[in-house]
Write a protein that holds these residues in place. Structure first.
Motif, mmCIF file in Angstrom:
data_model
loop_
_atom_site.group_PDB
_atom_site.id
_atom_site.type_symbol
_atom_site.label_atom_id
_atom_site.label_comp_id
_atom_site.label_asym_id
_atom_site.label_seq_id
_atom_site.Cartn_x
_atom_site.Cartn_y
_atom_site.Cartn_z
ATOM 1 N N ARG A 147 17.863 77.641 45.491
ATOM 2 C CA ARG A 147 16.616 77.684 44.707
ATOM 3 C C ARG A 147 16.160 79.134 44.517
ATOM 4 O O ARG A 147 15.692 79.505 43.447
ATOM 5 C CB ARG A 147 15.537 76.862 45.407
ATOM 6 C CG ARG A 147 14.203 76.869 44.711
ATOM 7 C CD ARG A 147 14.180 75.909 43.543
ATOM 8 N NE ARG A 147 12.836 75.833 43.012
ATOM 9 C CZ ARG A 147 12.517 76.046 41.740
ATOM 10 N NH1 ARG A 147 13.458 76.308 40.863
ATOM 11 N NH2 ARG A 147 11.283 75.986 41.331
ATOM 12 N N HIS A 180 5.745 81.973 36.424
ATOM 13 C CA HIS A 180 6.172 80.640 36.873
ATOM 14 C C HIS A 180 5.138 79.627 36.401
ATOM 15 O O HIS A 180 3.946 79.861 36.539
ATOM 16 C CB HIS A 180 6.297 80.594 38.393
ATOM 17 C CG HIS A 180 7.207 81.646 38.943
ATOM 18 N ND1 HIS A 180 8.571 81.523 38.947
ATOM 19 C CD2 HIS A 180 6.938 82.855 39.506
ATOM 20 C CE1 HIS A 180 9.106 82.596 39.488
ATOM 21 N NE2 HIS A 180 8.134 83.430 39.831
ATOM 22 N N PRO A 208 3.279 76.234 40.892
ATOM 23 C CA PRO A 208 3.478 76.782 42.232
ATOM 24 C C PRO A 208 4.782 76.226 42.826
ATOM 25 O O PRO A 208 5.217 75.139 42.460
ATOM 26 C CB PRO A 208 2.277 76.275 43.030
ATOM 27 C CG PRO A 208 1.291 75.828 42.019
ATOM 28 C CD PRO A 208 2.057 75.464 40.791
ATOM 29 N N PHE A 209 5.386 76.951 43.739
ATOM 30 C CA PHE A 209 6.651 76.504 44.317
ATOM 31 C C PHE A 209 6.799 77.038 45.739
ATOM 32 O O PHE A 209 6.102 77.954 46.153
ATOM 33 C CB PHE A 209 7.843 76.971 43.471
ATOM 34 C CG PHE A 209 7.928 78.466 43.327
ATOM 35 C CD1 PHE A 209 8.638 79.228 44.248
ATOM 36 C CD2 PHE A 209 7.292 79.118 42.280
ATOM 37 C CE1 PHE A 209 8.708 80.609 44.117
ATOM 38 C CE2 PHE A 209 7.359 80.492 42.144
ATOM 39 C CZ PHE A 209 8.068 81.247 43.072
ATOM 40 N N THR A 210 7.702 76.439 46.444
ATOM 41 C CA THR A 210 8.080 76.894 47.777
ATOM 42 C C THR A 210 9.546 77.281 47.717
ATOM 43 O O THR A 210 10.347 76.574 47.103
ATOM 44 C CB THR A 210 7.892 75.760 48.810
ATOM 45 O OG1 THR A 210 6.532 75.345 48.797
ATOM 46 C CG2 THR A 210 8.278 76.212 50.202
ATOM 47 N N VAL A 211 9.871 78.398 48.340
ATOM 48 C CA VAL A 211 11.261 78.863 48.319
ATOM 49 C C VAL A 211 11.586 79.546 49.643
ATOM 50 O O VAL A 211 10.716 80.163 50.252
ATOM 51 C CB VAL A 211 11.506 79.819 47.122
ATOM 52 C CG1 VAL A 211 10.699 81.094 47.268
ATOM 53 C CG2 VAL A 211 12.985 80.121 46.945
ATOM 54 N N ASN A 212 12.822 79.382 50.090
ATOM 55 C CA ASN A 212 13.290 80.069 51.291
ATOM 56 C C ASN A 212 13.689 81.489 50.941
ATOM 57 O O ASN A 212 14.519 81.697 50.061
ATOM 58 C CB ASN A 212 14.532 79.362 51.867
ATOM 59 C CG ASN A 212 14.220 78.029 52.476
ATOM 60 O OD1 ASN A 212 13.219 77.883 53.155
ATOM 61 N ND2 ASN A 212 15.075 77.058 52.245
#
Length: 105
Positions: free
Chosen positions: A79, A25, A28-32
């Protein structure tokens, strides 16, 4: 018992985490980590009754209901599916509960 929640099987959650970590990636990311499906406490009770053949008497005390309760908490899985490049076939509530119930026999 009237609240709606998104339940995910621990095996499905572990698979999602492993898949996400195995991909590169850029940022950085946020995902449920979620199924995107919601069930009430009554749904859980109905499934467990069907599985076990026993239905307990449930009494709800307002004393234990949070004043700021979030009545519906279901994740948006779009997402997650984009990042996984897949739409995982996660077990539904009854399959999750059957697995848990049978593990205790």
């Amino acid at each position: 018992i009237n609240t709606v929640r998104d339940y995910v099987d621990v095996h499905g959650c572990a698979w999602m985490l492993a898949e996400l970590m195995s991909k590169s990636h850029r940022d950085p990311f946020t995902v449920n980590l979620c199924s995107g499906r919601g069930w009430t406490g009554y749904d859980v009770l109905d499934c467990l009754t069907e599985i076990s053949g026993y239905r307990p008497l449930i009494e709800v005390s307002d004393t234990f209901v949070r004043k700021n309760e979030v009545w519906r908490l279901v994740g948006d899985s779009h997402r997650l599916h984009e990042l996984l490049h897949a739409n995982p076939q996660l077990p539904d509530l009854k399959q999750i509960l059957e697995s848990m119930y049978n593990s205790l026999k």
